[in-house]
Write a protein that holds these residues in place. Structure first.
Motif, mmCIF file in Angstrom:
data_model
loop_
_atom_site.group_PDB
_atom_site.id
_atom_site.type_symbol
_atom_site.label_atom_id
_atom_site.label_comp_id
_atom_site.label_asym_id
_atom_site.label_seq_id
_atom_site.Cartn_x
_atom_site.Cartn_y
_atom_site.Cartn_z
ATOM 1 N N PHE A 16 0.832 -1.208 0.000
ATOM 2 C CA PHE A 16 0.000 0.000 0.000
ATOM 3 C C PHE A 16 0.867 1.258 0.000
ATOM 4 O O PHE A 16 0.683 2.171 -0.814
ATOM 5 C CB PHE A 16 -0.909 -0.071 1.233
ATOM 6 N N PRO A 131 -12.456 8.269 -2.894
ATOM 7 C CA PRO A 131 -11.089 7.732 -2.887
ATOM 8 C C PRO A 131 -11.056 6.317 -3.462
ATOM 9 O O PRO A 131 -12.085 5.764 -3.858
ATOM 10 C CB PRO A 131 -10.763 7.696 -1.388
ATOM 11 N N PHE A 132 -9.876 5.739 -3.523
ATOM 12 C CA PHE A 132 -9.759 4.320 -3.838
ATOM 13 C C PHE A 132 -10.103 3.515 -2.582
ATOM 14 O O PHE A 132 -9.825 3.943 -1.464
ATOM 15 C CB PHE A 132 -8.334 3.978 -4.289
ATOM 16 N N TYR A 133 -10.686 2.344 -2.794
ATOM 17 C CA TYR A 133 -11.032 1.465 -1.678
ATOM 18 C C TYR A 133 -10.334 0.125 -1.831
ATOM 19 O O TYR A 133 -10.009 -0.300 -2.948
ATOM 20 C CB TYR A 133 -12.549 1.253 -1.602
ATOM 21 N N THR A 134 -10.105 -0.528 -0.713
ATOM 22 C CA THR A 134 -9.499 -1.857 -0.763
ATOM 23 C C THR A 134 -10.521 -2.875 -1.257
ATOM 24 O O THR A 134 -11.726 -2.695 -1.091
ATOM 25 C CB THR A 134 -8.993 -2.280 0.627
ATOM 26 N N TYR A 155 -5.403 -2.622 -2.357
ATOM 27 C CA TYR A 155 -5.731 -1.593 -3.337
ATOM 28 C C TYR A 155 -5.320 -2.082 -4.727
ATOM 29 O O TYR A 155 -4.225 -2.640 -4.888
ATOM 30 C CB TYR A 155 -5.007 -0.285 -3.024
ATOM 31 N N THR A 157 -4.382 -0.284 -7.034
ATOM 32 C CA THR A 157 -3.214 0.500 -7.456
ATOM 33 C C THR A 157 -1.911 -0.195 -7.094
ATOM 34 O O THR A 157 -0.888 0.015 -7.758
ATOM 35 C CB THR A 157 -3.251 1.900 -6.817
ATOM 36 N N SER A 158 -1.912 -1.027 -6.059
ATOM 37 C CA SER A 158 -0.701 -1.768 -5.695
ATOM 38 C C SER A 158 -0.344 -2.772 -6.781
ATOM 39 O O SER A 158 0.826 -2.919 -7.163
ATOM 40 C CB SER A 158 -0.900 -2.483 -4.354
ATOM 41 N N VAL A 219 -2.006 8.902 -6.597
ATOM 42 C CA VAL A 219 -2.350 7.666 -5.888
ATOM 43 C C VAL A 219 -2.126 7.833 -4.389
ATOM 44 O O VAL A 219 -2.935 7.388 -3.571
ATOM 45 C CB VAL A 219 -1.527 6.484 -6.440
ATOM 46 N N THR A 223 -5.333 7.565 -1.768
ATOM 47 C CA THR A 223 -5.383 6.361 -0.941
ATOM 48 C C THR A 223 -4.944 6.621 0.494
ATOM 49 O O THR A 223 -5.420 5.958 1.419
ATOM 50 C CB THR A 223 -4.489 5.240 -1.512
#
Length: 319
Positions: A16, A131-134, A155, A157-158, A219, A223
């Motif tokens: 993350f 936002p981004f969420y897990t 995430y 994005t990871s 990002v 996040t």
């Protein structure tokens, strides 16, 4: 807490925190492989964070759940254009590349804070609503042991950062574009003699570093920070630059270094729950990423061989 439980709590956190560093470090690899030092990675992350947050706040009701993805794309475009300031100064006008990069850092922070004050009438933006969420990865998260470590509460994005590192490696070492880019960083005169546009390749590399730095900053903001202020990006760009050097200017090396620094950052969040670290004062866990960065570079930088023309301005026709 047993060893598996420790891994299951720290690996998602490490990835993350590593994702923004990976994106930005990959941008640094592009720039420095072409021969242009990019101290301005911090400023590119700041610009990306600012644009990503402002776009998210402005268009959250328009794009809905797609807002964070469109926000990072817009941040990439704006940061790539912003990186032109560094490219023009260091390539066209042959200014000192370190000084130009430092100027980019100050300029990005100044623009971000000035516009934040003008648009929101305070020193920081509002908190974003999209936002981004897990997420748990379907099927993979059910795999025993590794499913909870690598595919649960993660995430997207990871994963994108890790995939992009492989893509950048392929581009740099398996395509003609990558060969030309590396050649202008090693011996620009020879590259020019063989018909490669040295200035054009270096401009492209710096703009790519701008796009990826903006991606990393946005990002991070969408996040971790959830808004933009003076303290949104504080040192992450320099850690990404350290990852470039620690990784020997190689995309996969930068990936590994960024994950290492991400692990160090995660200690400040989950370290106090580990038996060996529960008695360590919180302040030491907070400074751990920066101390480990210094120690890693102090013990490694002497053995890292930079591109031969890194930091040298190219003047067409000079030998």
């Amino acid at each position: 807490m047993n060893f598996l439980e420790i891994l299951q709590s720290i690996i998602p956190q490490a990835l993350f925190f590593a994702a923004p560093l990976i994106f930005t470090a990959l941008g640094g690899v592009f720039s420095e492989r072409s021969g242009i030092i990019n101290i301005g990675l911090e400023g590119l992350m700041i610009m990306g964070a600012f644009v990503g947050v402002v776009f998210n706040l402005t268009f959250a009701d328009v794009f809905g759940t797609w807002t964070p993805w469109i926000s990072i794309f817009v941040a990439m475009i704006v940061s790539a254009l912003f990186a032109l300031t560094h490219a023009i100064a260091s390539i066209t006008f042959r200014a000192d590349q370190v000084v130009s990069g430092v100027a980019v850092n100050f300029l990005a922070l100044g623009i971000g804070l000035f516009l934040t004050k003008q648009w929101y009438d305070k020193g920081q933006t509002d908190m974003i609503s999209r936002p981004f969420y897990t997420k748990d990865i379907w099927l993979l998260s059910d795999i025993p042991i590794i499913g909870k470590m690598f595919f649960s509460n993660m995430y997207l994005t990871s994963y994108l950062a890790i995939i992009l590192a492989v893509v950048v490696w392929f581009v740099l070492f398996k395509t003609s574009f990558g060969l030309r880019l590396r050649s202008v960083g090693e011996h620009p005169m020879a590259a020019d003699t063989n018909g490669i546009n040295v200035y054009g390749m270096r401009y492209a590399a710096v703009m790519l570093s701008g796009a990826l730095g903006g991606l990393g900053g946005s990002v991070f903001a969408l996040t971790i920070a959830m808004n933009f202020s003076q303290s949104t990006i504080v040192g992450q760009g320099f850690m990404a630059l350290a990852a470039v050097i620690f990784g020997k200017w190689h995309p996969l090396g930068a990936l590994g270094a960024a994950i290492f620094f991400g692990f160090a950052q995660s200690l400040s969040v989950v370290g106090s729950s580990f038996p060996l670290l529960e008695d360590v004062p919180q302040v030491f866990l907070l400074i751990a990423p920066y101390v480990l960065t210094i120690l890693a570079l102090a013990g490694f930088i002497g053995r890292a061989e930079a591109p031969k023309s890194l930091g040298e301005a190219y003047v067409k026709g000079n030998r």
